[in-house]
Enzyme design. Structure first.
Site, PDB file in Angstrom:
ATOM      1  CG  HIS A 165      -9.417  -8.336   6.320  1.00 47.69           C
ATOM      2  ND1 HIS A 165      -8.693  -9.002   7.264  1.00 47.69           N
ATOM      3  CD2 HIS A 165      -8.665  -8.318   5.198  1.00 47.69           C
ATOM      4  CE1 HIS A 165      -7.540  -9.393   6.739  1.00 47.69           C
ATOM      5  NE2 HIS A 165      -7.495  -8.988   5.482  1.00 47.69           N
ATOM      6  CD  GLU A 174      -1.679  -2.417   1.516  1.00 45.15           C
ATOM      7  OE1 GLU A 174      -2.514  -3.326   1.426  1.00 45.15           O
ATOM      8  OE2 GLU A 174      -0.514  -2.592   1.928  1.00 45.15           O
TER       9      GLU A 174
END
Length: 338
Positions: free
Chosen positions: A144, A75
């Protein structure tokens, strides 16, 4: 912002098509890429795989590997690349698979993306859109399942939107891609299959900073985001005849459409804020503060907040169901103040 523009105007004209949230987002990406060759998409598995939630499915076939770019699992790397691309003339749409992992790219976001235009005196534009998913309900455990859009609504230099309907999703994403400022576009993974009417035509956009009254009412205002827009509408339907509930999709977290909320409160006098993020120091608190500042003398009851307790989302399905807000929580909040 009560004038009818964008979605409202086109829906009144009758030019709509039924789409899911997923289809609406994909349609927005396709239209903007067709219209502007500087727009490209990058992220983990967005290309051949079509995205972990199939949002970008088929786009690589249409636009090729140069404009639908699969990235390594880093990321920090690909968000940073998006910042560089935006600063040098492109309009990247960066997909971060789960919002929980935006923290990995915090340096690129907080110190570069959010501040570059300011530090260069406005001479550098930063037209980057960051798409990411959030929210619980899939049994995907705490790493998540978070809802963290408050972070990005808080940082100066960033805009943050969190649509609750297909029309809002398409219109806001098109506006985000066209924006010369960085926009974080938060997708609730549990509403990808939700259907709704979406205005047709490439000119359709939803202005960033505009809320929308999804259902008119007289007794209580519910300002909701993402999945909880639908839950609020179901609650309003269930209480019909007993309590008249007005439901507003906030759509834009920053900038926030305070005017539409205040106009509603001047009519109803009561406010419930429903957002699937931890209760403390979040979207709930900001909307409540704006309501007190701008509509104090219209309020007839304390403001109620519906959200996640100050905890992470558990993996256990039973515990996850316990902490995630829903229709019962919204109805209980309405009953406490009416």
């Amino acid at each position: 912002m009560s004038t009818k523009t964008g979605a409202d105007a086109e829906m009144d004209a009758g030019g709509t098509e039924t789409m899911t949230v997923r289809e609406a987002i994909r349609s927005a990406l396709r239209e903007e890429m067709e219209d502007d060759e500087d727009v490209f998409v990058m992220g983990e598995d967005v290309g051949e795989f079509g995205g972990v939630f199939e949002v970008t499915a088929g786009l690589m076939d249409d636009f090729g590997e140069e404009r639908i770019r699969d990235t390594p699992i880093s990321e920090a790397g690909f968000v940073g690349a998006g910042v560089g691309a935006a600063a040098t003339g492109s309009r990247p749409v960066v997909e971060v698979m789960f919002s929980d992992f935006l923290g990995v790219a915090s340096e690129q976001i907080i110190n570069q993306m959010a501040k570059m235009r300011y530090m260069f005196g406005g001479k550098t534009e930063m037209p980057v859109t960051v798409r990411t998913t959030e929210g619980g309900g899939m049994g995907a455990a705490s790493q998540h399942s978070g809802t963290i859009h408050t972070w990005f609504a808080h940082f100066p230099g960033l805009k943050a939107v969190a649509p609750g309907t297909p029309a809002a999703a398409k219109g806001l994403l098109k506006s985000a891609i066209r924006s010369d400022d960085p926009v974080f576009f938060f997708e609730d993974k549990m509403i990808y299959e939700q259907e709704g009417e979406v205005p047709v035509g490439e000119d359709f956009t939803v202005p960033i900073g505009s809320a929308h009254v999804e259902r008119e009412g007289e007794d209580v205002t519910v300002v909701a985001t993402q999945r909880l827009v639908g839950e609020s509408l179901s609650t309003a339907e269930a209480l019909d005849g007993e309590v008249s509930v007005e439901v507003i999709d906030a759509r834009s977290l920053y900038p926030l459409d305070t005017e539409t909320i205040v106009e509603s409160l001047e009519k109803t006098g009561r406010l419930v804020v429903a957002d699937e993020s931890p209760i403390s120091y979040g979207v709930h608190a900001e909307i409540a503060a704006r309501a007190v500042e701008e509509a104090f003398f219209s309020l007839d009851a304390p403001i109620e907040r519906v959200g996640v307790p100050d905890t992470h989302v558990p993996f256990s399905p039973t515990l996850e169901e316990e902490v995630l807000p829903g229709e019962e929580d919204i109805q209980a909040a309405i009953r406490r103040i009416y």
